[in-house]
Design a protein around this motif. Structure first.
Motif, short mmCIF file in Angstrom:
data_model
loop_
_atom_site.label_atom_id
_atom_site.label_comp_id
_atom_site.label_asym_id
_atom_site.label_seq_id
_atom_site.Cartn_x
_atom_site.Cartn_y
_atom_site.Cartn_z
N VAL A 11 0.83 -10.38 -3.08
CA VAL A 11 1.24 -9.30 -2.20
C VAL A 11 2.24 -8.39 -2.90
O VAL A 11 2.27 -7.17 -2.67
CB VAL A 11 1.82 -9.87 -0.90
N ALA A 12 3.04 -8.96 -3.78
CA ALA A 12 4.00 -8.15 -4.52
C ALA A 12 3.27 -7.10 -5.37
O ALA A 12 3.68 -5.94 -5.43
CB ALA A 12 4.87 -9.04 -5.40
N LEU A 13 2.19 -7.51 -6.01
CA LEU A 13 1.41 -6.55 -6.80
C LEU A 13 0.76 -5.51 -5.89
O LEU A 13 0.67 -4.33 -6.23
CB LEU A 13 0.33 -7.29 -7.59
N LEU A 14 0.29 -5.95 -4.75
CA LEU A 14 -0.31 -5.01 -3.81
C LEU A 14 0.72 -4.00 -3.30
O LEU A 14 0.43 -2.81 -3.15
CB LEU A 14 -0.92 -5.77 -2.62
N LEU A 15 1.92 -4.47 -3.04
CA LEU A 15 2.97 -3.59 -2.54
C LEU A 15 3.38 -2.57 -3.60
O LEU A 15 3.73 -1.43 -3.28
CB LEU A 15 4.19 -4.41 -2.12
N ASP A 16 3.37 -2.97 -4.86
CA ASP A 16 3.80 -2.07 -5.93
C ASP A 16 2.68 -1.21 -6.46
O ASP A 16 2.85 -0.51 -7.46
CB ASP A 16 4.42 -2.87 -7.07
N GLY A 17 1.50 -1.31 -5.84
CA GLY A 17 0.42 -0.41 -6.20
C GLY A 17 -0.37 -0.83 -7.41
O GLY A 17 -1.27 -0.11 -7.83
N THR A 18 -0.03 -1.99 -8.00
CA THR A 18 -0.81 -2.44 -9.15
C THR A 18 -2.25 -2.70 -8.73
O THR A 18 -3.18 -2.40 -9.46
CB THR A 18 -0.20 -3.73 -9.73
N GLN A 19 -2.41 -3.29 -7.55
CA GLN A 19 -3.75 -3.56 -7.06
C GLN A 19 -3.95 -3.01 -5.65
O GLN A 19 -4.95 -3.28 -5.03
CB GLN A 19 -4.03 -5.06 -7.07
N GLY A 20 -3.01 -2.29 -5.14
CA GLY A 20 -3.13 -1.77 -3.78
C GLY A 20 -3.02 -0.26 -3.75
O GLY A 20 -2.88 0.42 -4.77
N SER A 21 -3.11 0.29 -2.59
CA SER A 21 -3.01 1.74 -2.43
C SER A 21 -1.55 2.15 -2.37
O SER A 21 -0.74 1.52 -1.72
CB SER A 21 -3.72 2.14 -1.14
N LEU A 22 -1.25 3.24 -3.08
CA LEU A 22 0.13 3.71 -3.12
C LEU A 22 0.57 4.21 -1.75
O LEU A 22 1.67 3.90 -1.28
CB LEU A 22 0.26 4.82 -4.16
N SER A 23 -0.27 4.99 -1.11
CA SER A 23 0.13 5.60 0.17
C SER A 23 0.34 4.54 1.25
O SER A 23 1.27 4.65 2.05
CB SER A 23 -0.95 6.58 0.62
N SER A 24 -0.50 3.51 1.27
CA SER A 24 -0.36 2.48 2.31
C SER A 24 0.94 1.71 2.13
O SER A 24 1.64 1.42 3.11
CB SER A 24 -1.56 1.53 2.27
N SER A 25 1.30 1.38 0.90
CA SER A 25 2.54 0.65 0.66
C SER A 25 3.75 1.52 1.00
O SER A 25 4.73 1.03 1.58
CB SER A 25 2.61 0.19 -0.79
N GLU A 26 3.68 2.79 0.64
CA GLU A 26 4.79 3.69 0.98
C GLU A 26 4.96 3.79 2.49
O GLU A 26 6.08 3.80 3.00
CB GLU A 26 4.52 5.08 0.39
#
Length: 1633
Positions: free
Chosen positions: A1232-1247
């Motif tokens: 989840v940490a990678l997803l939150l930092d956009g490595t594997q997730g969407s930037l806009s959703s984490s922001e």
């Protein structure tokens, strides 16, 4: 003229292809012309041309000069038109000409050139499937058609190719004439005997074989070729591949391969599955099996043939490319024919082969666009297989298939003749349309017609007549309604007003027939008209005569329809007006009419007036019911206030109605039933009794209760129920529903139990004068066994409501003492009764759930209020009560086995499939929204049995029963024969009953019916079962967990969870549906499934707390997590139903709680599958989290659950990361940490998630519980996500925290100045919590983020903490967090370390506490470290950790040296004795000195301490697990400075210690010693001389020798390589200096 033009175009060699194409279009349109004269003339002209070119009179003329005249006919489209439509034309002139044209062409080979004949055959080939339908042995044309299929000298060269000829012969097997089919078999004999390898194939072809199969493909049951095209895959592609592998494997048993083939045939019904088959080359495998089968030894695989043919048929139907390819393979066609001959007695196989022949033999004519007007030569490969209608007519096809070309594709539609315009209907329509367009709509037109000045603007024929104007006025809603209102105002009698009201009702009906969800034109117009004042005068007075009453009936009926029309979007003005009318005082006509006054009752009335009054009361109650229902969607405050008062007033009026009877000669049952139906609608609203200024809610409820109990006893209990008659059935049903609503109202209005005795009625007969009258709830029990399931539902629901309080449980148990099995046995039997409907069983489960809430003893205790179940065995005399009796009862009833059976037969589909049930048509009184049965409509399912035991209008839940043949019967109803073998538990039977039997008595007819029926188990029932199991788990944790495990209950319950059901419902709700009732049923299905998910999640949560293994099985956990995540990401954004959205929120709350509990209790096994599932839907998951967090005010429970889940998830993931930091990360699931930092997730959703959580935290009051939860989530985010830290920095979180800390400091200082004010008492605990959260947020925000640390430096973090220092000293928890903050702040941040040396410019508060502010924070820290008691180890460790960070800063080291803090190190006391460990304080000092030794200034500070080196030498002799070599490392660092080398050499103990390290068994010590000695001797001659000491040099040489021998592959380990290099250089320096 046209014919000659076509002929010239086609004869001309230089004619343009475009010109030829356009000419051909015209020609085809003429052949299919709708006018018979044109069609006849076209065919006659073509025939003349053909005769002229191919007639026998031309035998002496050159062929080439004649045959070119027929080229315009030699095209597939032309021949198709003549063959498919010309021959079948009803006019003899056309069909005779068409047949003659074809006959001339087929017989004219000698009159054509070879080029023309070949062109004719080429053009005829696509049309042959249509043409062969006319094959006949007795007709000239039919014989010519047959000749095309023959292989003889007659046909000669230039006939059809071999494959086409074989296909044409096979087609003849499907024609309707037997003589043609017999001829076809003779022709096929040649093909079968002449094919390659015919002698090795089965069957042997002879006359006997062929004579038996003349009607081979004339089947009785044709096959339907249609396949399914589902939206989503039902079966996984991996599963299909596995089944294919089993089918194609030669190593698998034939029985399994057959089963796999049959499964594939079922799977292939879905077109989406065909892609897998294509990749696996399954078609080639099937053809190989068929070839093997017709071989000599082919009987072995006979069982595979039928499913293989089915598979091949479905593939060919769906794939036109494969169909075209295989249709050209003659070997496949003969192969299929041989298979059909072998199986000629098996109708199924023959039908499958016939279907395959239809697909392969008619492929040329199966595509409609082949014959379109476009001239494209590319064949179409449309996947839809259909045949021309002419083929249906001429062939006997063994398949059902769609048809096309019922008429010619080239036919045209002629425009209407001009004479039609002169017809009166047409001219009327044109005249009205002209005027509407001329005047721009009806409004302007009607204004012009009614104005006095009329201007003649167009012809008289376009002028509107008087009839036209009248029709427009009436049909136009606006003018029509205005006319109605004007008629009412000017009416001279009742008849005129009633007529106008009736007309207004028709406008409402017109709106309803428009099938619009929104308000129709009538409703819109009425909103703009002042019609209230027009009708006011009729509603404000009591009717004086029968005509007045009839008029009032019509007005009330109109108002009722209007309210129903506006049900979804009611007019607040209309509702306010009606409520004000109803709430008028002295008189209030509408409410007064509900009750007949004494004057009315005393009048001698005739039957007509009685009927009118009954109808008036009926319409009035119907209006009131509609009014109650429409307020479910009203939110206007004023309107709601009026409505609340109206509710209570209406309740009092209905109570009066309940006690008033009609005329003596009238039975009064319909009136009573209507009154009770109105009461049922009223009491369904919570708080209906709470708005009376004169009576308390409980008083009104008590009056209602006494009246309803009187009704229920009069119509049911004292009459022995309705077992013998249906009289009073509606009364009983309505009364039961009212009592159910009343119980909930009393529980809300009076939470205590003092009202429970009001429900008691005397038991026993009234004739027993001397018998004591016992009070109780025994009157309720007969309702539980009523024949109507709705009555059973309401009565059991009443029992579940009363048992929510302990007094109700005790009273109900006492009332069941005389019943076999008692209360527990009765309710358990109802729950486990398979013939009972789910709605009734659900209420029984609720009663059991409530009974389990009250604590029960583990043994019999006298005078104990609640004993729980009691069982007794008459043979042994043993009795049990409480928990042991509960276990015995459950074991005896095979409780968990029955529950397993229930779960297996749960039906999760739609309960209503046909939305046009007669019961829901709105033409009858009790089937619309006002009908009582509407309360039960969501509990229906399709009826599978006879309903002779029920009234046709009853929406009975027994209609959920289906035939027993559909359901497995592995568990029978509870009968003595089904009990377990005798064991210790089996000795106990409830209440002296030896045999457990169903409680409900049945008459013979009903019991016979139930033996053949089974009731659907619905998700609502399973949700109640889950709640019951949850309570059982709380009462008997170990026993219940073991029972769950043995029965595999949890696995079965989880297997019923399917998120696609919710997704499908929401998708359907977002798409327009035909009827509003469809929306309601979809919403009901979604609500029920969400309720089940909530109950199941709570049960799973309890299982995790008691026995995690029940949930953490791998085969259960992964699908469960996947479904939970899919439910969480369902977006109900566009769902309009508020209750359904709230159901989503409740379910999400429980699901988040479940996931959080799962992570806490089984994080090791659940974290990876959970993060994998989250990664697949990360954007949708973050959307859901943002939505949930944003509902902090509307739904705080959901916000808390979602934030707690996120906090636990991040915490567990961080634990896993720390544990696995030394392991490789290959193949691991994304974090989840990678997803939150956009490595594997969407930037806009984490922001967006960061922003939402931060806003939630900042927007909540500090006293709110949610504040701490939001803070925890924010802390977790900041700890693991760099992006969250950057977002917090951009959002000024650091500055806000600083300001908050300053504010808290100011508040504490102000409190200190108040006289007598104690500081930091419990009253000010809020400051402590707030300061703690603020510092923790700062700590996590600064963690490993230099940008944030710079911001904290600029915001003056150190001065703020310095000003708070006295308060931190008073609270250890705050000091601990502050030190953590400082440790994070100063780590790898020199500027932050230097800032601690600044002086504080804030105000110093002199207090008599443990410390006072000094000139800088570092001095405060040093003072704290020197005065810290030994018992406070946590703060001590944090202080030294912080000082260790400062020891790396030059400025801080200077302050530390000046403060003489290092002198405290020399005062350390070391433990005495061998094998002792250093104290914690000593270790902390060593870490501090080690960090200081990294710089030369720090080394000098250490060397200036007298005795420091000796103390370090002594400390190196002690053990320490975490860092055993810290003293050596300090010496190692000091040796690297040239200025320090003399002092080291001067201390012989240090040199000896370093040399001794070379002989140590620890490799780390060896490396440290070698590196230190090398550093000491480097560029220092005196050290070389000292180290040439024989003992030291010997140690060096031995260490080097051993190292060279043992560390041969030192390149693989850098540390070993470094060690070897140190020794090598050291040896060189000592040997050659």
């Amino acid at each position: 003229m046209c014919h000659h033009a076509w002929l010239q175009d086609w004869k001309s060699a230089q004619a343009s292809p475009l010109l030829q194409g356009e000419s051909q279009k015209v020609f085809l349109h003429m052949l299919s012309h709708p006018l018979p004269q044109v069609k006849v003339e076209t065919y006659q002209c073509c025939l003349e041309i053909v005769k002229e070119c191919l007639g026998v009179q031309n035998v002496t003329k050159p062929v080439s000069s004649l045959c070119s005249g027929i080229h315009f006919l030699l095209h597939p489209k032309v021949l198709y038109e003549i063959s498919a439509f010309g021959i079948q034309e009803s006019k003899n002139e056309v069909n005779a000409a068409a047949k003659a044209i074809l006959l001339y062409l087929l017989q004219g080979r000698l009159m054509m050139t070879a080029l023309t004949w070949n062109k004719f055959i080429e053009s005829l080939a696509p049309v042959i499937p249509v043409l062969q339908g006319y094959a006949d042995t007795e007709d000239p044309l039919g014989n010519c058609i047959l000749l095309l299929s023959k292989v003889s000298s007659e046909a000669g060269e230039g006939a059809l190719p071999c494959t086409a000829r074989l296909k044409s012969v096979l087609r003849l097997l499907l024609v309707k004439k037997p003589s043609v089919r017999s001829l076809a078999l003779k022709l096929l004999a040649f093909h079968l005997t002449s094919e390659e390898g015919a002698d090795k194939k089965r069957p042997f072809i002879d006359a006997g074989v062929l004579s038996r199969v003349t009607n081979l493909f004339i089947v009785k049951k044709p096959i339907d070729l249609k396949l399914d095209d589902r939206r989503e895959l039902v079966i996984k592609l991996e599963t299909v591949k596995k089944v294919c592998d089993i089918f194609t494997s030669d190593d698998v048993d034939l029985v399994l391969r057959k089963s796999a083939a049959e499964q594939l045939a079922v799977i292939m019904q879905d077109i989406k599955m065909h892609t897998v088959v294509k990749k696996l080359c399954l078609v080639e495998k099937i053809i190989g099996h068929l070839n093997e089968f017709v071989g000599q030894d082919g009987e072995v695989i006979e069982c595979l043939i039928q499913p293989c043919l089915t598979l091949l048929r479905k593939v060919l139907y769906a794939d036109p490319v494969i169909r075209v390819s295989l249709s050209q393979q003659a070997s496949l066609l003969t192969l299929l024919l041989r298979v059909s001959l072998i199986f000629h007695e098996d109708c199924t196989v023959v039908a499958e082969v016939g279907a395959l022949f239809c697909l392969l033999l008619f492929d040329e004519v199966s595509r409609m666009d082949t014959w379109s007007d476009t001239l494209s030569d590319k064949p179409s490969l449309s996947s839809v297989f259909s045949l021309p209608v002419s083929v249906f007519r001429r062939y006997h096809l063994p398949v059902h298939v769609t048809g096309h070309h019922a008429v010619s594709p080239y036919s045209i539609v002629l425009p209407l003749p001009t004479e039609c315009l002169t017809l009166k209907p047409v001219s009327d329509m044109l005249r009205i349309a002209w005027n509407l367009a001329w005047y721009h709509g009806s409004d302007n037109l009607l204004k012009q017609m009614t104005s006095e000045a009329k201007i003649q603007e167009f012809l008289d024929t376009l002028q509107l007549s008087t009839e036209d104007i009248l029709a427009l006025k009436i049909t136009y809603t606006d003018s029509g309604l205005k006319d109605c209102l004007q008629s009412i105002i000017q009416a001279g009698g009742h008849r005129d007003v009633r007529a106008a009201i009736t007309r207004m009702s028709f406008y409402l009906l017109n709106d309803k027939l428009s099938l619009k969800d929104d308000i129709g034109p009538c409703g819109v117009t009425l909103k703009s008209l002042a019609w209230h004042t027009v009708l006011n005068r009729f509603l404000q007075v009591l009717p004086a005569c029968t005509e007045d009453e009839k008029l009032l009936i019509d007005i009330i009926h109109f108002l009722n329809k209007l309210i129903k029309e506006q049900r979804k979007n009611p007019s607040i003005e209309l509702l306010n007006w009606i409520l004000e009318l109803l709430l008028r005082h002295n008189p209030s006509p509408l409410l007064d009419l509900l009750v007949l006054t004494d004057s009315h009752a005393g009048e001698e009335t005739d039957d007509v007036r009685t009927a009118v009054r009954q109808q008036l009361q009926k319409e009035l109650i119907s209006l009131l019911n509609s009014l109650l229902l429409v307020f479910m969607t009203v939110s206007d405050r004023k309107c709601l206030e009026l409505f609340y008062v109206f509710q209570t007033q209406l309740s009092l009026k209905l109570l009066q109605c309940l006690r008033v009877t009609d005329a003596p000669h009238f039975y009064g049952l319909p009136s009573l039933e209507r009154t009770l139906a109105g009461m049922a609608h009223l009491t369904a609203f919570p708080g209906w009794s709470a708005h009376s200024p004169l009576s308390k809610p409980l008083e009104i409820c008590g009056k209602y209760l006494s009246g309803l109990l009187e009704v229920i006893t009069s119509f049911y209990v004292e009459r022995g129920g309705n077992a013998m008659s249906f009289m009073g059935k509606g009364v009983t049903k309505s009364t039961g529903l009212c009592l159910l609503h009343l119980s909930h109202e009393m529980i809300v209005q009076a939470p205590g139990s003092e009202w429970m005795p009001l429900w008691f009625l005397p038991l026993g007969s009234h004739s027993e004068e001397h018998a004591p009258t016992q009070q109780g709830l025994a009157w309720l029990i007969p309702l539980w066994v009523d024949r109507d399931p709705e009555v059973r539902f309401t009565s059991l629901g009443l029992g579940s409501a009363l048992t929510t309080i302990e007094a109700g449980c005790v009273a109900l148990a006492n009332s069941c003492q005389n019943i076999s099995g008692g209360l527990w046995g009765t309710v358990v039997n109802i729950l486990l009764d398979q013939s009972e409907c789910s709605l009734v069983r659900r209420e029984a489960a609720f009663i059991l759930q409530n009974l389990l809430v009250i604590p029960m003893p583990s043994e019999i205790i006298k005078d104990y209020t609640w004993q729980g179940p009691c069982v007794h065995d008459e043979d042994s005399g043993l009795s049990l009560s409480g928990k042991p009796a509960l276990q015995a009862l459950l074991y005896h009833c095979r409780f968990y086995e029955h529950l397993t059976h229930m779960v297996k037969h749960c039906y999760v589909g739609r309960y209503i499939f046909d939305f046009n049930f007669s019961a829901f048509t709105e033409t009858s009184e009790y089937s619309d929204l006002n009908g009582l049965d509407d309360s039960f409509k969501f509990w229906r399912a399709p009826s599978g049995t006879s309903t002779q035991d029920h009234e046709p209008s009853s929406l009975s839940t027994s209609e959920t029963m289906v035939a027993a043949s559909v359901v497995s019967s592995e568990i029978q109803p509870l009968l003595p024969s089904t009990l377990l073998p005798e064991t210790a538990l089996d000795q106990f039977v409830t209440q002296g009953q030896r045999e457990m039997r169903p409680v409900r008595p049945r008459d013979s007819l009903l019991s016979t019916s139930l033996n053949r029926q089974y009731v659907f188990v619905t998700p609502s029932l399973l949700s109640a079962v889950c709640s019951l199991l949850d309570n059982l788990l709380a009462v008997t944790p170990r026993d219940a967990a073991n029972a769950f495990q043995q029965a595999h209950l949890i696995e079965l319950l989880c297997s019923t969870v399917d998120a696609s059901l919710i997704e499908m419902c929401i998708q359907e709700l977002k798409t327009p549906l035909p009827l509003p009732s469809a929306v309601e049923h979809i919403q009901a299905q979604a609500s029920f499934f969400l309720e089940y998910l909530s109950s199941l999640s709570q049960l799973l949560k309890s299982c995790l707390l008691v026995e995690p293994k029940l949930v953490t099985q791998d085969e259960l956990l992964k699908p469960l997590i996947t479904n939970v995540i899919r439910v969480l990401i369902v977006c109900p954004k566009d769902v309009l139903d508020v209750q359904l959205v709230l159901a989503f929120y409740r379910t999400w709350t429980h699901l988040f709680d479940l996931l959080a509990t799962l992570l806490r209790k089984a994080g090791a096994v659940s974290l990876v599958p959970l993060t994998s599932a989250l990664a697949k839907h990360w954007e949708a998951v973050t959307d859901t989290l943002c939505r949930c967090v944003g509902l902090s005010f509307k739904c705080p429970a959901l916000t808390i659950a979602s934030l707690q889940f996120l906090s636990v998830l991040l915490a567990e993931e961080e634990k896993r990361r720390v544990q696995d930091k030394d392991k490789t990360n290959e193949g691991q699931a994304p974090t989840v940490a990678l997803l939150l930092d956009g490595t594997q997730g969407s930037l806009s959703s984490s922001e967006r998630l960061n922003e939402t959580i931060l806003q939630c935290y900042e927007g909540i009051s500090p006293k709110d519980v949610l504040k701490r939860v939001a803070a925890n989530a924010l802390l977790s985010l900041l700890a693991v996500s760099r992006r969250a830290q950057r977002h917090a920095l951009r959002s000024d979180l650091i500055e806000n925290c600083m300001e908050q800390m300053k504010h808290i400091n100011a508040q504490l200082n102000l409190d200190l100045l108040r006289p007598g004010k104690a500081v930091l008492k419990k009253k000010e605990d809020g400051f402590i919590k707030e300061l703690s959260i603020t510092m923790q947020l700062l700590r996590n925000c600064l963690y490993q983020n230099e940008e944030c640390k710079v911001a904290a430096l600029e915001a003056r973090l150190v001065p703020v903490l310095h000003s708070l220092w006295p308060w931190l000293l008073m609270e250890d928890s705050l000091m601990q967090i502050a030190l953590q903050l400082l440790c994070v702040y100063t780590a790898n941040f020199p500027a932050g370390c230097s800032s601690l040396c600044w002086s504080n410019y804030g105000q110093c508060i002199q207090t008599a506490h443990r410390g006072t502010p000094s000139s800088s924070l570092i001095l405060c820290i040093l003072k704290l470290a020197s005065q810290m008691p030994a018992e406070n180890t946590t703060i001590q460790q944090l202080v030294f950790m912080f000082l260790s960070n400062l020891a790396l800063s030059h400025d801080c080291k200077g302050v530390i040296q000046k403060s003489n803090f290092l002198q405290h190190f020399l005062s350390l006391t070391l433990p005495k004795g061998g094998n002792q460990h250093l104290s914690t304080v000593a270790i902390l000092w060593l870490k501090l000195l080690l960090n200081m030794s990294f710089g030369e200034d720090g080394q000098q500070m250490i060397l200036r301490l007298d005795g420091c080196l000796d103390l370090l030498i002594e400390m190196s002799k002690y053990k320490h697990k975490s860092s055993p070599h810290m003293p050596l490392l300090i010496f190692h660092n000091i040796c690297f400075s040239p200025a320090n080398k003399p002092k080291i050499l001067a201390n012989e103990k240090v040199v000896t210690l370093l040399a001794a390290c070379l002989e140590s068994e620890n490799q780390t010590a060896q490396r440290i010693g070698a590196a230190s000695l090398w550093a000491l001797t480097y560029n220092y001659q005196k050290a070389k001389a000292t180290l040439k000491n024989p003992s030291i040099k010997r140690k060096v040489d031995e260490a080097y020798s051993i190292a060279k021998r043992t560390l041969s592959n030192s390149e693989e380990n850098p540390l070993n390589s470094y060690y070897l290099k140190c020794l090598e250089n050291l040896v060189q320096l000592l040997n050659y200096s």
